[in-house]
Scaffold this active site. Structure first.
Site, PDB file in Angstrom:
ATOM      1  NE  ARG A 251      26.857  21.268  53.370  1.00 18.63           N
ATOM      2  CZ  ARG A 251      26.297  21.579  54.138  1.00 18.63           C
ATOM      3  NH1 ARG A 251      26.987  22.520  54.035  1.00 18.63           N
ATOM      4  NH2 ARG A 251      25.353  21.349  54.892  1.00 18.63           N
TER       5      ARG A 251
ATOM      6  CE1 TYR B 183      30.925  15.506  56.554  1.00 21.41           C
ATOM      7  CE2 TYR B 183      29.350  15.994  57.507  1.00 21.41           C
ATOM      8  CZ  TYR B 183      29.574  15.651  56.150  1.00 21.41           C
ATOM      9  OH  TYR B 183      29.397  16.538  55.268  1.00 21.41           O
TER      10      TYR B 183
ATOM     11  NE  ARG C 158      22.905  22.282  52.180  1.00 20.30           N
ATOM     12  CZ  ARG C 158      22.841  23.457  53.305  1.00 20.30           C
ATOM     13  NH1 ARG C 158      23.423  24.396  53.286  1.00 20.30           N
ATOM     14  NH2 ARG C 158      22.401  21.919  54.378  1.00 20.30           N
TER      15      ARG C 158
ATOM     16  CE  LYS D  74      18.468  19.443  51.805  1.00 22.53           C
ATOM     17  NZ  LYS D  74      19.621  18.256  52.051  1.00 22.53           N
TER      18      LYS D  74
ATOM     19  CG  HIS E 104      28.083  18.397  48.564  1.00 23.13           C
ATOM     20  ND1 HIS E 104      27.233  19.458  49.014  1.00 23.13           N
ATOM     21  CD2 HIS E 104      27.174  17.471  49.642  1.00 23.13           C
ATOM     22  CE1 HIS E 104      25.840  19.514  49.857  1.00 23.13           C
ATOM     23  NE2 HIS E 104      26.517  18.610  50.420  1.00 23.13           N
TER      24      HIS E 104
ATOM     25  CG  HIS F 243      23.732  18.983  58.221  1.00 16.50           C
ATOM     26  ND1 HIS F 243      24.835  18.804  58.748  1.00 16.50           N
ATOM     27  CD2 HIS F 243      24.035  19.286  57.413  1.00 16.50           C
ATOM     28  CE1 HIS F 243      25.816  18.418  58.104  1.00 16.50           C
ATOM     29  NE2 HIS F 243      24.920  19.127  56.492  1.00 16.50           N
TER      30      HIS F 243
END
Length: 208
Positions: free
Chosen positions: A146, A178, A47, A72, A143, A169
């Site tokens: 990413r 994805y 990120r 995150k 992003h 994640h």
């Protein structure tokens, strides 16, 4: 309650990425820093805030890892990096200023996310690279790289659990999106299907 439409992440083609990279002169110190920042966004899937936060001690080129601290959700993770990314990181490491942050401003302080967003916007505009967002054409942002990273990882053979770990994640459902971005494997299977021609199983004698 009205459900929010599910939109797929916007990703760049390899040709679009190359067009962007072709606008950067890595022989210049500022150009090299831009090139390496995009490399880390694109090939490591970090990120933008994680790129700006990364310190010298977080870059382990001998063990081929980037250490993302307090990403995150405050979660740490180790991100493996490939040979090309290591090549560019070493080039930058050889000329960078002696500061705490691996990427920094001219004053040696932490680089801002706003600067990186604006930098990518300017370079993408110069390259003529845009993404279709509904009826609008928008320039890529950090992003986007990413998203592109994880889409390419799927195409290169990584499984969804491995990409979840790479991305940091918490939920697999976040990563699973994805699978629908560029479903190349599914497309190949669909295109390989052979629909029998009506009547092809009959012999000549049965035809009139």
């Amino acid at each position: 309650k009205k459900r929010t439409p599910r939109k797929l992440p916007k990703v760049l083609s390899r040709e679009q990425v190359q067009k962007i990279l072709d606008q950067i002169n890595p022989e210049l110190k500022t150009g090299l820093q831009k090139r390496v920042i995009i490399e880390v966004l694109w090939r490591a899937g970090l990120r933008v805030g994680e790129v700006c936060d990364i310190t010298v001690d977080d870059v382990n080129l001998e063990e081929c890892y980037l250490f993302v601290q307090e990403g995150k959700g405050g979660v740490d993770r180790m991100v493996p990096i490939d040979a090309d990314t290591i090549f560019w990181l070493k080039k930058w490491q050889a000329i960078r200023a002696e500061t705490e942050y691996f990427f920094c401003t001219f004053k040696g302080t932490r680089m801002s996310e706003v600067y990186v967003r604006q930098m990518i916007g300017r370079i993408s505009k110069k390259a003529g690279v845009y993404l279709r967002n509904g009826r609008e054409r928008k320039r890529p942002h950090p992003h986007t790289f990413r998203h592109t990273c994880f889409t390419e990882c799927l195409e290169e053979g990584l499984n969804i659990r491995e990409i979840q770990q790479l991305a940091g994640h918490k939920n697999l459902s976040t990563t699973s999106v994805y699978l629908s971005v560029r479903p190349e494997a599914l497309k190949e299977k669909i295109q390989a299907r052979r629909r029998p021609i009506i009547g092809e199983s009959r012999n000549d004698e049965s035809r009139v």
